[in-house]
Design a protein around this motif. Structure first.
Motif, PDB file in Angstrom:
ATOM      1  N   LEU A 167      75.176  53.483  20.753  1.00  0.00           N
ATOM      2  CA  LEU A 167      74.236  53.587  21.646  1.00  0.00           C
ATOM      3  C   LEU A 167      73.917  52.631  22.591  1.00  0.00           C
ATOM      4  O   LEU A 167      73.991  52.710  23.709  1.00  0.00           O
ATOM      5  N   ALA A 204      79.625  58.745  14.009  1.00  0.00           N
ATOM      6  CA  ALA A 204      79.005  57.769  14.899  1.00  0.00           C
ATOM      7  C   ALA A 204      79.815  57.166  15.953  1.00  0.00           C
ATOM      8  O   ALA A 204      79.470  57.170  17.223  1.00  0.00           O
ATOM      9  N   ALA A 222      67.193  57.539  17.827  1.00  0.00           N
ATOM     10  CA  ALA A 222      67.191  57.757  16.322  1.00  0.00           C
ATOM     11  C   ALA A 222      65.876  57.947  15.576  1.00  0.00           C
ATOM     12  O   ALA A 222      65.313  56.775  15.028  1.00  0.00           O
ATOM     13  N   LEU A 246      73.279  63.482  15.613  1.00  0.00           N
ATOM     14  CA  LEU A 246      74.400  63.357  16.641  1.00  0.00           C
ATOM     15  C   LEU A 246      73.873  64.629  17.670  1.00  0.00           C
ATOM     16  O   LEU A 246      73.663  64.415  18.932  1.00  0.00           O
ATOM     17  N   VAL A 253      74.792  54.605  14.091  1.00  0.00           N
ATOM     18  CA  VAL A 253      74.632  54.868  15.812  1.00  0.00           C
ATOM     19  C   VAL A 253      74.267  53.566  16.528  1.00  0.00           C
ATOM     20  O   VAL A 253      74.317  53.711  17.763  1.00  0.00           O
ATOM     21  N   SER A 286      72.571  55.875   8.799  1.00  0.00           N
ATOM     22  CA  SER A 286      72.174  56.313  10.494  1.00  0.00           C
ATOM     23  C   SER A 286      72.312  54.961  11.370  1.00  0.00           C
ATOM     24  O   SER A 286      72.443  55.246  12.394  1.00  0.00           O
ATOM     25  N   MET A 336      74.145  63.269   9.595  1.00  0.00           N
ATOM     26  CA  MET A 336      74.647  62.782  10.550  1.00  0.00           C
ATOM     27  C   MET A 336      74.709  63.561  11.753  1.00  0.00           C
ATOM     28  O   MET A 336      74.579  63.213  12.982  1.00  0.00           O
ATOM     29  N   LEU A 357      80.456  58.889  19.379  1.00  0.00           N
ATOM     30  CA  LEU A 357      79.469  58.759  20.488  1.00  0.00           C
ATOM     31  C   LEU A 357      79.906  57.964  21.539  1.00  0.00           C
ATOM     32  O   LEU A 357      79.590  57.967  22.599  1.00  0.00           O
TER      33      LEU A 357
END
Ligand code: EPU
Length: 422
Positions: free
Chosen positions: A103, A30, A85, A57, A99, A96, A53, A33
């Protein structure tokens, strides 16, 4: 649906090799990102959660490839990423939520499906959202999604104090803080080795973080991060599970490629239970030549006793000499597996977050069901010492945390087969 069919009674002996930690790899993926370009992460275990995951992504715009032989994942992050997501992926894996921070940091917004509770407890997100709000974000809950908007100009660093040293909240706020304006201070931060790992990766990506390994993390926002190549820390929970396997079967297992200091309290408890523990630089050896003595356990955030090894220690106590009290302070429903353990004849009484275990001289094989990863590991360990055959159902839970578990058990001398259940 698959099951493990275990014939109890074998003494496990030999060597095992530990690979990267699930609970770190997923967060490192994550974290990728945060920087455009190609990040490569090594020692990523081949488990379903990594596949989930990777898919998440991809939906955010990345090109992701997993090389099973090399256990490496390469993530090509574009200049512009999506910020949603979806429920269908988030519901399959709570991690999850990792993220969320990246983000908001990268796009200024995030729509992340609420992961909800799961088999081990309710698992709130209040500390994640309160921290983001303190950094200037507006957070709402819309149609099952956590919707986050950073202020124009981005998140603003500030002093944050966590009510509890939550692993997930520390990760979210770290990743939100690395490119925020100014300084973010996270007080009462989690100190797990997996937190140190993500801090080290973020620093390698160009972040400015001080206090790593302590409970006061100071993150000075930088303009941007860059892609890196990084190796995941070893899985201390898998290593700890093998340590208990040695003790419970009165065996002798050397666990390689692990930092023994990550398991200090666990190895100390096994020594109290009567094991001979030898610690080396990147490995340890646990030998046991008698019935274990029952040991009390209180789960706490690191460096306290890990909740993820609590079921394995209940299994150990169930065949130990004497009685022990196990106190679970992190996940209220983690004692659900006790019901399954009692099918094997274990004598365990729970009251709130305490479990009293009266050690029995033997357990008796029976069909049982894994309710989560660690419960599954605990049941397998109990099955190894139960008389006759134990069938552990729902091994897909175990597969989420232990790669090739039954193969390694067999190599150490256990009789275990994986079968499709009828
Ligand atoms: N909590 C809140 N509010 C928050 C965040 C957490 O109330 O905003 C509560 C949780 O409900 C829980 C406690 O705080 O009661 C601890 O939660 P934490 O955030 O520390 O845990 P997590 O990030 O959800 C990770 C691991 C768990 C591990 C815990 C504790 C991952 C994907 N999961 O969960 O691993 O047990 O830290 O070390 O990293 C497992 O591998 O089997 C597993 C469950």
């Amino acid at each position: 649906m698959e099951v493990f069919r275990i014939q109890g009674g074998a003494r496990l002996a030999g060597q095992v090799q530990i690979t990267g930690a699930k609970n770190s790899s997923l967060k490192l993926m994550a974290a990728a990102l945060l920087a455009p370009g190609k990040t490569v992460i090594h020692a990523v275990p081949n488990i379903l959660d990594v596949t989930i995951m990777a898919e998440l992504l991809r939906r955010l715009g990345c090109k992701v490839e997993y090389d099973e032989a090399k256990q490496a994942v390469s993530i090509e992050v574009p200049q512009t990423i999506e910020h949603r997501a979806d429920y269908d992926l988030v519901r399959r894996m709570r991690a999850s939520i990792a993220v969320l921070g990246p983000l908001v940091a990268r796009t200024g917004e995030a729509d992340v499906a609420l992961p909800g509770g799961d088999a081990i407890g309710s698992r709130g997100l209040d500390m994640h959202t309160a921290g983001l709000e303190r950094m200037g974000a507006v957070v709402t809950n819309e149609h099952g999604y956590l919707v986050v908007h950073a202020p124009t100009g981005g998140l603003v660093g500030t002093a944050l104090y966590l009510d509890f040293p939550s692993v997930g909240a520390t990760e979210t706020l770290l990743m939100a803080g690395v490119t925020a304006n100014g300084v973010t201070v996270i007080d009462n931060a989690a100190r797990e080795p997996e937190i140190v790992d993500i801090c080290n990766m973020l620093v390698a990506m160009g972040a400015a973080i001080s206090g790593i390994g302590g409970s006061l993390l100071t993150v000075t926002g930088v303009d941007s991060l860059h892609a890196v190549e990084y190796t995941t820390v070893s899985d201390r929970i898998v290593a700890g599970t093998w340590a208990v396997a040695a003790a419970i079967t009165q065996g002798d297992i050397t666990v390689n490629n692990v930092n023994p200091s990550h398991l200090s309290i666990v190895l100390e408890k096994l020594a109290t239970a009567g094991a001979t523990v030898e610690v080396f630089e990147n490995s340890f050896r646990v030998q046991m030549d008698r019935r274990p003595t029952a040991v009390d356990i209180v789960t706490l955030p690191y460096p306290g006793f890990p909740t993820d090894l609590q079921p394995q220690f209940i299994a150990l106590n169930s065949i130990a000499e004497g009685s022990a009290m196990v106190t679970e302070n992190l996940f209220e429903a983690r004692f659900r597996f006790v019901q399954e353990l009692t099918r094997l004849g274990a004598e365990v009484r729970t009251d709130g977050h305490h479990a009293l275990i009266r050690g029995r001289s033997k357990l008796s094989g029976a069909p049982v069901e894994a309710t989560d990863i660690r419960a599954g590991a605990g049941l397998v360990l109990a099955g190894l010492v139960a008389d006759g055959e134990t069938t552990v159902h729902a091994v897909e839970h175990i597969d989420r945390g232990y790669v090739n578990f039954e193969k390694e058990l067999v190599e150490l001398g256990a009789t275990v087969v994986r079968e499709t259940s009828t």
